[in-house]
Write a protein that holds these residues in place. Sequence first.
Motif, PDB file in Angstrom:
ATOM      1  N   GLU A  50       0.829  -1.204   0.000  1.00 16.18           N
ATOM      2  CA  GLU A  50       0.000   0.000   0.000  1.00 16.18           C
ATOM      3  C   GLU A  50       0.866   1.259   0.000  1.00 16.18           C
ATOM      4  O   GLU A  50       0.540   2.252  -0.660  1.00 16.18           O
ATOM      5  N   ALA A  51       1.964   1.204   0.738  1.00 16.78           N
ATOM      6  CA  ALA A  51       2.834   2.379   0.849  1.00 16.78           C
ATOM      7  C   ALA A  51       3.434   2.756  -0.494  1.00 16.78           C
ATOM      8  O   ALA A  51       3.509   3.944  -0.843  1.00 16.78           O
ATOM      9  N   ILE A  52       3.866   1.764  -1.288  1.00 22.85           N
ATOM     10  CA  ILE A  52       4.511   2.123  -2.552  1.00 22.85           C
ATOM     11  C   ILE A  52       3.511   2.697  -3.552  1.00 22.85           C
ATOM     12  O   ILE A  52       3.894   3.463  -4.436  1.00 22.85           O
ATOM     13  N   GLU A  53       2.236   2.378  -3.398  1.00 21.99           N
ATOM     14  CA  GLU A  53       1.232   3.013  -4.246  1.00 21.99           C
ATOM     15  C   GLU A  53       1.153   4.511  -3.938  1.00 21.99           C
ATOM     16  O   GLU A  53       1.018   5.340  -4.843  1.00 21.99           O
ATOM     17  N   LEU A  69       9.378  -3.615   8.843  1.00 19.11           N
ATOM     18  CA  LEU A  69       8.025  -3.171   8.499  1.00 19.11           C
ATOM     19  C   LEU A  69       7.302  -4.205   7.634  1.00 19.11           C
ATOM     20  O   LEU A  69       7.919  -4.916   6.846  1.00 19.11           O
ATOM     21  N   PRO A  70       5.965  -4.285   7.772  1.00 23.14           N
ATOM     22  CA  PRO A  70       5.200  -5.362   7.108  1.00 23.14           C
ATOM     23  C   PRO A  70       5.149  -5.221   5.595  1.00 23.14           C
ATOM     24  O   PRO A  70       5.141  -4.117   5.048  1.00 23.14           O
ATOM     25  N   LEU A  71       5.059  -6.368   4.938  1.00 26.72           N
ATOM     26  CA  LEU A  71       5.001  -6.425   3.482  1.00 26.72           C
ATOM     27  C   LEU A  71       3.591  -6.239   2.949  1.00 26.72           C
ATOM     28  O   LEU A  71       3.366  -5.442   2.033  1.00 26.72           O
ATOM     29  N   ASP A  72       2.625  -6.992   3.513  1.00 35.28           N
ATOM     30  CA  ASP A  72       1.303  -7.070   2.904  1.00 35.28           C
ATOM     31  C   ASP A  72       0.269  -7.379   3.986  1.00 35.28           C
ATOM     32  O   ASP A  72       0.453  -8.318   4.777  1.00 35.28           O
ATOM     33  N   ALA A  73      -0.809  -6.623   4.007  1.00 30.24           N
ATOM     34  CA  ALA A  73      -1.859  -6.831   5.015  1.00 30.24           C
ATOM     35  C   ALA A  73      -2.466  -8.226   4.925  1.00 30.24           C
ATOM     36  O   ALA A  73      -2.942  -8.773   5.924  1.00 30.24           O
ATOM     37  N   ARG A  74      -2.454  -8.807   3.740  1.00 29.47           N
ATOM     38  CA  ARG A  74      -3.057 -10.131   3.549  1.00 29.47           C
ATOM     39  C   ARG A  74      -2.086 -11.262   3.844  1.00 29.47           C
ATOM     40  O   ARG A  74      -2.454 -12.439   3.775  1.00 29.47           O
ATOM     41  N   THR A  80       9.645  -6.591   5.098  1.00 27.06           N
ATOM     42  CA  THR A  80      10.485  -6.270   3.942  1.00 27.06           C
ATOM     43  C   THR A  80      11.957  -6.433   4.327  1.00 27.06           C
ATOM     44  O   THR A  80      12.670  -5.460   4.570  1.00 27.06           O
ATOM     45  N   SER A  81      12.418  -7.682   4.338  1.00 29.66           N
ATOM     46  CA  SER A  81      13.783  -7.966   4.778  1.00 29.66           C
ATOM     47  C   SER A  81      14.312  -9.224   4.119  1.00 29.66           C
ATOM     48  O   SER A  81      13.614  -9.907   3.357  1.00 29.66           O
ATOM     49  N   GLU A  82      15.545  -9.545   4.477  1.00 27.02           N
ATOM     50  CA  GLU A  82      16.197 -10.746   3.973  1.00 27.02           C
ATOM     51  C   GLU A  82      15.514 -12.025   4.437  1.00 27.02           C
ATOM     52  O   GLU A  82      15.817 -13.115   3.932  1.00 27.02           O
ATOM     53  N   ALA A  83      14.562 -11.917   5.375  1.00 27.45           N
ATOM     54  CA  ALA A  83      13.826 -13.095   5.839  1.00 27.45           C
ATOM     55  C   ALA A  83      12.782 -13.572   4.839  1.00 27.45           C
ATOM     56  O   ALA A  83      12.240 -14.670   4.982  1.00 27.45           O
ATOM     57  N   MET A  92       7.608  -9.110  -4.462  1.00 29.07           N
ATOM     58  CA  MET A  92       7.946  -7.740  -4.079  1.00 29.07           C
ATOM     59  C   MET A  92       8.553  -6.986  -5.263  1.00 29.07           C
ATOM     60  O   MET A  92       8.182  -5.835  -5.541  1.00 29.07           O
ATOM     61  N   ARG A  93       9.461  -7.635  -5.986  1.00 30.11           N
ATOM     62  CA  ARG A  93      10.053  -7.003  -7.173  1.00 30.11           C
ATOM     63  C   ARG A  93       8.990  -6.712  -8.226  1.00 30.11           C
ATOM     64  O   ARG A  93       8.999  -5.654  -8.862  1.00 30.11           O
ATOM     65  N   GLN A  94       8.072  -7.640  -8.402  1.00 25.19           N
ATOM     66  CA  GLN A  94       7.014  -7.464  -9.402  1.00 25.19           C
ATOM     67  C   GLN A  94       6.110  -6.289  -9.054  1.00 25.19           C
ATOM     68  O   GLN A  94       5.759  -5.482  -9.920  1.00 25.19           O
TER      69      GLN A  94
END
Length: 286
Positions: A50-53, A69-74, A80-83, A92-94
Amino acid sequence: MCGTMAIGSRSLLGTGLLAEEVAGSGQALEKRGWKLACQLYTFRRFPFYEAIEKIAALGIKAVEPCFFLPLDARQPGLVTSEALPPDKRAEMRQKMAQLGITMPNFYANLGNDQDQARKVFSFAKEMGCQTVVAEPPADSLPMLDELLAEYGLTLAIHNHPQSPSSHYWHPKNVLGAVEKRSHRIGACADTGHWVRSGLDPVACLKLLEGRIITLHLKDVAECGVVGSRDVPLGTGAAHYDRVLEELARQNFRGVMTIEYEHDSPQLLEDVAKCRDFVINWAVQHA
């Protein structure tokens, strides 16, 4: 001392630029080699997707994610890390590619663990980063310097405000840590945190000349107050005209990341004002 605040630039473009207007004024930034990005912490109440939008809607085409910080609410639990597993890294790249967003910097957690550092650098490289931003212990830098050469990355040491746990709050401490290291290691200059620590950001930039890899662009309301709130660039105690003048004098070329920590219903407007301040300055001084 923070000094006297300079009068802000007269706005040529206003604070309501559309994304296409931002892109159209990009030549002035490109001429100086300045690439605007946004720190994900700015939009921390939103997951990454949502943030990148919101960042893309501002016409800003680069993001600096945070490792916590979280990647996706769903998809709870993913950050957003090496994990991230390989399929989520590809996702994420897409998502970034669909919005025309790049990831030149990554704010990471680095210590003395070489295996963990390899994981961080591998992730950064895979995501298209050039620079890892972190606050590693000084005794880890020889090991990290070797890994940076191996991975073809740079490391920018970030400063938080003065506190018992913030070793790099003063630029002299950053210089002391990097003086025997290669130029793969330098500074991520956070101007707002310097002001919170009672330091003049222009004097700090002068001290770090030749070692500034990237920046967190930040202005705050009061000098010497650790808890002082963020304000739009050019309206606070960092005298941001002088900050940009000094970066231009040094012929700084690189990523300039807007980080706006004061969350409010006006967050998008405040970030737009920060964006416009940098663009207006570059246009006026083209």
